[in-house]
Scaffold this motif. Structure first.
Motif, PDB file in Angstrom:
ATOM      1  N   MET A   1      -5.010  12.254   1.114  1.00 55.38           N
ATOM      2  CA  MET A   1      -4.424  11.203   1.940  1.00 55.38           C
ATOM      3  C   MET A   1      -5.269  11.006   3.186  1.00 55.38           C
ATOM      4  SD  MET A   1      -0.745  11.082   3.870  1.00 55.38           S
ATOM      5  CE  MET A   1      -0.206   9.752   2.850  1.00 55.38           C
ATOM      6  N   LYS A   2      -5.525   9.729   3.533  1.00 50.57           N
ATOM      7  CA  LYS A   2      -6.307   9.418   4.716  1.00 50.57           C
ATOM      8  C   LYS A   2      -5.477   9.640   5.973  1.00 50.57           C
ATOM      9  CE  LYS A   2      -9.244   6.010   2.412  1.00 50.57           C
ATOM     10  NZ  LYS A   2      -9.690   4.593   2.389  1.00 50.57           N
ATOM     11  N   SER A   3      -6.168  10.024   7.060  1.00 50.04           N
ATOM     12  CA  SER A   3      -5.481  10.320   8.308  1.00 50.04           C
ATOM     13  C   SER A   3      -4.685   9.118   8.814  1.00 50.04           C
ATOM     14  CB  SER A   3      -6.492  10.762   9.368  1.00 50.04           C
ATOM     15  OG  SER A   3      -5.862  11.066  10.577  1.00 50.04           O
ATOM     16  N   ALA A   4      -5.228   7.917   8.648  1.00 45.02           N
ATOM     17  CA  ALA A   4      -4.530   6.720   9.116  1.00 45.02           C
ATOM     18  C   ALA A   4      -3.210   6.534   8.377  1.00 45.02           C
ATOM     19  CB  ALA A   4      -5.415   5.493   8.941  1.00 45.02           C
ATOM     20  N   GLN A   5      -3.198   6.818   7.071  1.00 44.94           N
ATOM     21  CA  GLN A   5      -1.963   6.718   6.300  1.00 44.94           C
ATOM     22  C   GLN A   5      -0.961   7.778   6.723  1.00 44.94           C
ATOM     23  OE1 GLN A   5      -3.819   6.904   2.328  1.00 44.94           O
ATOM     24  NE2 GLN A   5      -2.915   4.893   1.935  1.00 44.94           N
ATOM     25  N   ALA A   6      -1.458   8.989   6.974  1.00 43.58           N
ATOM     26  CA  ALA A   6      -0.577  10.064   7.420  1.00 43.58           C
ATOM     27  C   ALA A   6       0.041   9.723   8.766  1.00 43.58           C
ATOM     28  CB  ALA A   6      -1.355  11.380   7.506  1.00 43.58           C
ATOM     29  N   ARG A   7      -0.737   9.139   9.655  1.00 45.81           N
ATOM     30  CA  ARG A   7      -0.208   8.743  10.963  1.00 45.81           C
ATOM     31  C   ARG A   7       0.837   7.636  10.808  1.00 45.81           C
ATOM     32  NH1 ARG A   7      -1.033   9.600  16.094  1.00 45.81           N
ATOM     33  NH2 ARG A   7      -2.668  11.108  15.594  1.00 45.81           N
ATOM     34  N   GLN A   8       0.580   6.704   9.893  1.00 47.16           N
ATOM     35  CA  GLN A   8       1.542   5.631   9.656  1.00 47.16           C
ATOM     36  C   GLN A   8       2.854   6.195   9.111  1.00 47.16           C
ATOM     37  OE1 GLN A   8       0.034   2.556   7.079  1.00 47.16           O
ATOM     38  NE2 GLN A   8       1.686   1.128   7.550  1.00 47.16           N
ATOM     39  N   LEU A   9       2.745   7.165   8.199  1.00 49.47           N
ATOM     40  CA  LEU A   9       3.946   7.808   7.680  1.00 49.47           C
ATOM     41  C   LEU A   9       4.678   8.587   8.772  1.00 49.47           C
ATOM     42  CD1 LEU A   9       3.286   9.255   4.115  1.00 49.47           C
ATOM     43  CD2 LEU A   9       5.178   7.805   4.862  1.00 49.47           C
ATOM     44  N   GLY A  10       3.916   9.237   9.637  1.00 49.30           N
ATOM     45  CA  GLY A  10       4.532   9.942  10.758  1.00 49.30           C
ATOM     46  C   GLY A  10       5.334   8.999  11.643  1.00 49.30           C
ATOM     47  N   GLN A  11       4.800   7.793  11.868  1.00 49.74           N
ATOM     48  CA  GLN A  11       5.527   6.820  12.676  1.00 49.74           C
ATOM     49  C   GLN A  11       6.781   6.342  11.952  1.00 49.74           C
ATOM     50  OE1 GLN A  11       4.858   5.938  15.954  1.00 49.74           O
ATOM     51  NE2 GLN A  11       6.948   5.144  15.661  1.00 49.74           N
ATOM     52  N   LEU A  12       6.699   6.183  10.636  1.00 49.96           N
ATOM     53  CA  LEU A  12       7.893   5.816   9.871  1.00 49.96           C
ATOM     54  C   LEU A  12       8.945   6.912   9.953  1.00 49.96           C
ATOM     55  CD1 LEU A  12       6.316   4.224   6.659  1.00 49.96           C
ATOM     56  CD2 LEU A  12       7.363   3.048   8.609  1.00 49.96           C
ATOM     57  N   MET A  13       8.506   8.182   9.979  1.00 51.66           N
ATOM     58  CA  MET A  13       9.445   9.289  10.162  1.00 51.66           C
ATOM     59  C   MET A  13      10.118   9.202  11.527  1.00 51.66           C
ATOM     60  SD  MET A  13       7.159  12.398   8.529  1.00 51.66           S
ATOM     61  CE  MET A  13       8.381  13.692   8.886  1.00 51.66           C
ATOM     62  N   CYS A  14       9.331   8.847  12.552  1.00 47.54           N
ATOM     63  CA  CYS A  14       9.898   8.684  13.897  1.00 47.54           C
ATOM     64  C   CYS A  14      10.960   7.585  13.903  1.00 47.54           C
ATOM     65  CB  CYS A  14       8.792   8.331  14.894  1.00 47.54           C
ATOM     66  SG  CYS A  14       7.645   9.668  15.280  1.00 47.54           S
ATOM     67  N   ASP A  15      10.621   6.437  13.331  1.00 45.28           N
ATOM     68  CA  ASP A  15      11.545   5.306  13.326  1.00 45.28           C
ATOM     69  C   ASP A  15      12.812   5.635  12.544  1.00 45.28           C
ATOM     70  OD1 ASP A  15       9.556   3.986  14.707  1.00 45.28           O
ATOM     71  OD2 ASP A  15       8.826   2.877  12.957  1.00 45.28           O
ATOM     72  N   THR A  16      12.655   6.314  11.421  1.00 45.19           N
ATOM     73  CA  THR A  16      13.800   6.682  10.597  1.00 45.19           C
ATOM     74  C   THR A  16      14.685   7.694  11.305  1.00 45.19           C
ATOM     75  OG1 THR A  16      12.566   6.231   8.563  1.00 45.19           O
ATOM     76  CG2 THR A  16      14.480   7.673   8.372  1.00 45.19           C
ATOM     77  N   THR A  17      14.074   8.667  11.957  1.00 47.03           N
ATOM     78  CA  THR A  17      14.845   9.657  12.716  1.00 47.03           C
ATOM     79  C   THR A  17      15.677   8.974  13.784  1.00 47.03           C
ATOM     80  OG1 THR A  17      13.162  11.366  12.352  1.00 47.03           O
ATOM     81  CG2 THR A  17      14.679  11.701  14.195  1.00 47.03           C
ATOM     82  N   GLY A  64       3.588  16.316  13.363  1.00 49.04           N
ATOM     83  CA  GLY A  64       2.136  16.452  13.323  1.00 49.04           C
ATOM     84  C   GLY A  64       1.521  15.730  12.145  1.00 49.04           C
ATOM     85  N   VAL A  65       0.437  15.012  12.381  1.00 50.79           N
ATOM     86  CA  VAL A  65      -0.191  14.249  11.311  1.00 50.79           C
ATOM     87  C   VAL A  65      -0.755  15.173  10.231  1.00 50.79           C
ATOM     88  CG1 VAL A  65      -2.470  14.118  12.426  1.00 50.79           C
ATOM     89  CG2 VAL A  65      -1.754  12.309  10.859  1.00 50.79           C
ATOM     90  N   ARG A  66      -1.205  16.353  10.607  1.00 50.27           N
ATOM     91  CA  ARG A  66      -1.714  17.295   9.607  1.00 50.27           C
ATOM     92  C   ARG A  66      -0.577  17.916   8.802  1.00 50.27           C
ATOM     93  NH1 ARG A  66      -6.701  20.497  12.651  1.00 50.27           N
ATOM     94  NH2 ARG A  66      -8.029  18.643  12.970  1.00 50.27           N
ATOM     95  N   MET A  67       0.603  17.992   9.398  1.00 53.86           N
ATOM     96  CA  MET A  67       1.776  18.427   8.642  1.00 53.86           C
ATOM     97  C   MET A  67       2.067  17.436   7.538  1.00 53.86           C
ATOM     98  SD  MET A  67       5.185  17.397   8.233  1.00 53.86           S
ATOM     99  CE  MET A  67       5.493  16.463   9.729  1.00 53.86           C
ATOM    100  N   VAL A  68       2.008  16.141   7.870  1.00 54.17           N
ATOM    101  CA  VAL A  68       2.241  15.101   6.866  1.00 54.17           C
ATOM    102  C   VAL A  68       1.239  15.241   5.730  1.00 54.17           C
ATOM    103  CG1 VAL A  68       2.287  12.611   6.430  1.00 54.17           C
ATOM    104  CG2 VAL A  68       3.225  13.520   8.583  1.00 54.17           C
ATOM    105  N   GLU A  69      -0.036  15.430   6.077  1.00 50.24           N
ATOM    106  CA  GLU A  69      -1.071  15.589   5.054  1.00 50.24           C
ATOM    107  C   GLU A  69      -0.798  16.815   4.189  1.00 50.24           C
ATOM    108  OE1 GLU A  69      -4.507  15.830   7.500  1.00 50.24           O
ATOM    109  OE2 GLU A  69      -4.725  13.653   7.733  1.00 50.24           O
ATOM    110  N   ALA A  70      -0.385  17.915   4.810  1.00 51.40           N
ATOM    111  CA  ALA A  70      -0.167  19.168   4.080  1.00 51.40           C
ATOM    112  C   ALA A  70       0.968  19.046   3.073  1.00 51.40           C
ATOM    113  CB  ALA A  70       0.122  20.301   5.057  1.00 51.40           C
ATOM    114  N   LYS A  71       1.976  18.239   3.386  1.00 50.16           N
ATOM    115  CA  LYS A  71       3.136  18.142   2.504  1.00 50.16           C
ATOM    116  C   LYS A  71       2.933  17.136   1.376  1.00 50.16           C
ATOM    117  CE  LYS A  71       6.290  20.105   5.847  1.00 50.16           C
ATOM    118  NZ  LYS A  71       7.449  19.954   6.753  1.00 50.16           N
ATOM    119  N   TYR A  72       1.720  16.673   1.246  1.00 51.08           N
ATOM    120  CA  TYR A  72       1.366  15.792   0.134  1.00 51.08           C
ATOM    121  C   TYR A  72       0.799  16.554  -1.042  1.00 51.08           C
ATOM    122  CZ  TYR A  72       2.096  10.865   1.033  1.00 51.08           C
ATOM    123  OH  TYR A  72       2.674   9.632   1.162  1.00 51.08           O
TER     124      TYR A  72
END
Length: 230
Positions: A1-17, A64-72
């Motif tokens: 997974m690309k870092s930009a995608q992981a960051r985008q998913l992290g932001q979606l997690m923020c919005d959902t939370t 963390g963006v690297r957390m998102v990447e790790a859980k993929y």
């Protein structure tokens, strides 16, 4: 997974939370601590946590963006507490997938917010029975499933891949046979990367003696977290 995608998913997690978990609970939190607010952010590393500033009465959740990447990936996902919680407590049917892991991470960190607000977070006792009582309630009330569905829908709308397919986890016994005493290995990443050599191969872990600046330190490292040092 690309870092930009992981960051985008992290932001979606923020919005959902914020929308799914915080909004229904905000009045309850503010009744206990008037003026309380929540800020969610995406961090640049793997650190994922909840903190509370009593002076500002501000809750902060960082994903963390690297957390998102790790859980993929199954090999990097299974070392996280969230994986053990999903399996041991049968959250989301006990199934590990990128969607389930990230949705659970939202619930886990928000449970810490509720735990803090309830005065049940203590020094040296964070993941205590009060915390798991709150986390269980998020699942029993439907909050966790709403989080999961919202995160899935928003990722689909944004065109970001977020698989709900269950991982095929590595066989620990097969992995154990890959390692030998004396072999050079590395675990961790970035500033927390540690290099060393294997002293003992255990059932689920390896005992590793660090080399370099921390050469006198020994670690018991889950087998799936080790990488060969080339």
């Amino acid at each position: 997974m690309k870092s930009a995608q992981a960051r985008q998913l992290g932001q979606l997690m923020c919005d959902t939370t914020y929308d799914v978990l915080w909004q229904p609970a905000a009045d309850w939190v503010r009744n206990r601590s008037p003026g309380s607010s929540l800020t969610c952010r995406v961090g640049s590393g793997q650190a994922t946590y909840h903190r509370f500033d009593p002076q500002q009465k501000q809750h902060l959740i960082t994903y963390g963006v690297r957390m998102v990447e790790a859980k993929y990936r199954p090999d990097t996902a299974q070392g996280w507490l969230s994986s053990r919680e999903i399996r041991q407590r049968a959250y989301f049917g006990g199934q590990l997938s990128p969607l389930n892991l990230l949705a659970h991470t939202c619930c886990h960190e928000f449970a810490h917010l509720l735990q803090q607000s309830a005065g049940q977070r203590y020094r040296g006792s964070v993941h205590n029975r009060h915390f798991y009582g709150i986390l269980d309630e998020l699942y029993e009330s439907g909050g966790a499933e709403a989080t999961r569905q919202t995160l899935a829908d928003r990722a689909a709308d944004a065109g970001v891949a977020l698989s709900d397919v269950e991982f095929e986890m590595p066989d620990p016994m097969a992995e154990r046979s890959n390692w030998q005493v004396g072999e050079a290995v590395v675990f961790g990443s970035g500033a927390r990367e540690v290099r060393g050599s294997i002293l003992r191969v255990n059932r689920k872990t390896c005992t590793v003696r660090a080399i370099g600046r921390t050469r006198s330190v020994r670690y018991r490292v889950p087998i799936q977290m080790l990488r060969k040092l080339n």
